[in-house]
Design a protein around this motif. Sequence first.
Motif, PDB file in Angstrom:
ATOM      1  N   PRO A  75       0.814  -1.221   0.000  1.00 39.51           N
ATOM      2  CA  PRO A  75       0.000   0.000   0.000  1.00 39.51           C
ATOM      3  C   PRO A  75       0.849   1.274   0.000  1.00 39.51           C
ATOM      4  N   LEU A  76       1.314   1.665  -1.161  1.00 35.57           N
ATOM      5  CA  LEU A  76       2.175   2.840  -1.310  1.00 35.57           C
ATOM      6  C   LEU A  76       1.712   3.683  -2.491  1.00 35.57           C
ATOM      7  N   HIS A  77       1.919   4.997  -2.384  1.00 41.47           N
ATOM      8  CA  HIS A  77       1.707   5.937  -3.487  1.00 41.47           C
ATOM      9  C   HIS A  77       3.005   6.742  -3.650  1.00 41.47           C
ATOM     10  N   PRO A  78       4.038   6.128  -4.214  1.00 44.69           N
ATOM     11  CA  PRO A  78       5.357   6.773  -4.234  1.00 44.69           C
ATOM     12  C   PRO A  78       5.395   8.135  -4.919  1.00 44.69           C
ATOM     13  N   ALA A  79       4.772   8.274  -6.091  1.00 42.88           N
ATOM     14  CA  ALA A  79       4.903   9.514  -6.855  1.00 42.88           C
ATOM     15  C   ALA A  79       4.283  10.704  -6.146  1.00 42.88           C
ATOM     16  N   ALA A  80       3.256  10.483  -5.333  1.00 42.49           N
ATOM     17  CA  ALA A  80       2.577  11.581  -4.656  1.00 42.49           C
ATOM     18  C   ALA A  80       3.492  12.291  -3.657  1.00 42.49           C
ATOM     19  N   VAL A  81       4.504  11.602  -3.174  1.00 37.12           N
ATOM     20  CA  VAL A  81       5.477  12.207  -2.258  1.00 37.12           C
ATOM     21  C   VAL A  81       6.748  12.601  -3.009  1.00 37.12           C
ATOM     22  N   LEU A  82       7.232  11.693  -3.842  1.00 38.95           N
ATOM     23  CA  LEU A  82       8.504  11.930  -4.526  1.00 38.95           C
ATOM     24  C   LEU A  82       8.441  13.097  -5.505  1.00 38.95           C
ATOM     25  N   MET A  83       7.450  13.108  -6.389  1.00 40.81           N
ATOM     26  CA  MET A  83       7.399  14.116  -7.447  1.00 40.81           C
ATOM     27  C   MET A  83       7.302  15.539  -6.917  1.00 40.81           C
ATOM     28  N   PRO A  84       6.407  15.846  -5.971  1.00 33.51           N
ATOM     29  CA  PRO A  84       6.341  17.221  -5.474  1.00 33.51           C
ATOM     30  C   PRO A  84       7.648  17.711  -4.859  1.00 33.51           C
ATOM     31  N   ALA A  85       8.331  16.838  -4.120  1.00 37.21           N
ATOM     32  CA  ALA A  85       9.597  17.238  -3.505  1.00 37.21           C
ATOM     33  C   ALA A  85      10.691  17.415  -4.558  1.00 37.21           C
ATOM     34  N   LEU A  86      10.793  16.468  -5.472  1.00 36.75           N
ATOM     35  CA  LEU A  86      11.842  16.538  -6.498  1.00 36.75           C
ATOM     36  C   LEU A  86      11.644  17.737  -7.412  1.00 36.75           C
TER      37      LEU A  86
END
Length: 465
Positions: A103-114
């Motif tokens: 149960p992960l949504h990686p892009a929702a955290v990674l993309m905004p920060a990057l």
Amino acid sequence: MVESATEPGATEVLAEFAVSGVLASADHTEAVTRALVDTVAVSLGASGAEGDRILRTWARRESPYGPSTVWTSGETTTPSMAALVNGNAAHLLDYDDISPSMPLHPAAVLMPALVAVAEARGTSSERFSEAYEVGSAVFRAVADVLPQHVHYARGWHSTSTVGRLATVAALGRLVASDVDTVRNALGIVASLTAGSRVNFGTMTKPFHAGAAARDAVMALELAEAGFTANPDELDAPNGFLERYGDQEVAPVGSAGQALGERLEYWADAWPSDAGLKRYPSCYGTHRSIDAMLTLRETAPLAEMPTRITATVHPRGTRALRPGLPATGTQGKFSLEYTLAVAWLRGDVTLDDFTEERFADEEAQALLRRVEIGESAVPPHGPAEFDTGYSVVEVTFPDGGTQVSRTEVTHGLAADPLSDDELRGKFLDCCAAGGYDSETADRIIAAISAEPGAAFTSSIPKRSTE
């Protein structure tokens, strides 16, 4: 999981991977690009939603100036504040990316920060893609080592908790940091880790993703300035892995060894575990929606079902809210509501979670006829399945039944959205957020030409009233 005196610990292993870990020889630029297109789409779709408006208004008061763009308004702020607001928007519709194995949504955290940091520092698209790959691998590897099923069962929102570590690692690669700085940043961000599943169905769930992105940016910036933390935070006694995981059921071997093995695996395999959502609801509803829509193709649509039964794999209901939903937002986490909508309307769309559509009498009546259960053995078809399944059975007034089973949802790597479908999703989200098709196509073109922060120059400045 006690480390030996000569073996590197988990924090050191993770920091070294972030800075110089070997990634896959295959070119994953297309996967990164599609993930960014999807993340920006669902963020723009949330523009003007109450959860976006409240947080954006607060952020403007706190940090009205900076080099990083707020996607839903076009105004600028600091990198950490942009990561917060954009991460919140990315997760607000629950339409963002998924990891089918956990149960992960990686892009929702990674993309905004990057994007926020890349925009502030002028990072190349090549470096951006590399950083996203690092974060994608770390997300899954740390979840494996905890292990995630124990962590999630305790009530932690893994996207938020594991996401902080993964995003620090990704940012470390983005800015070409050094191992000591990343170790301190990991120690800082691990001390901020939070996010509870009891908040699913409220504005706080998407806030988790934004807060994780913000904390990762802040932790890296503080570490770069010399701020210190325990450089062995992950594997120290009472450290992250002990606090949030379970050493008794974690992978065999030391934490550093296990993490290194999982990083090596996921560095190459993460694209096979990524998916873009077809429906704007919790991923826990998607297999069942697919099964219902397949069943609907041959069912007697003139007949209203007297009973709908959905049986899913063990732990398949954990991400869902218990009980019947009371609002459209809660409906996103309700198998009862999404199955009722799928039967009645032949699809599940953004409009279905407005309060007006949610209150529809037919939908409210039908959702009360839905029964949900879990079983280690599917009640229909082969006993074997891969990562999960859903079997939906519909009973009609004459006592007749129809059954459909789904294992692979449309949108996963094994059955990906086509480019036309992804563009269609982008256009639908933009329409929901009040953007025209020309703006949508301009942003898609900018991302496709250069994945990274360059697209932010195509975000229109909108009224912030």
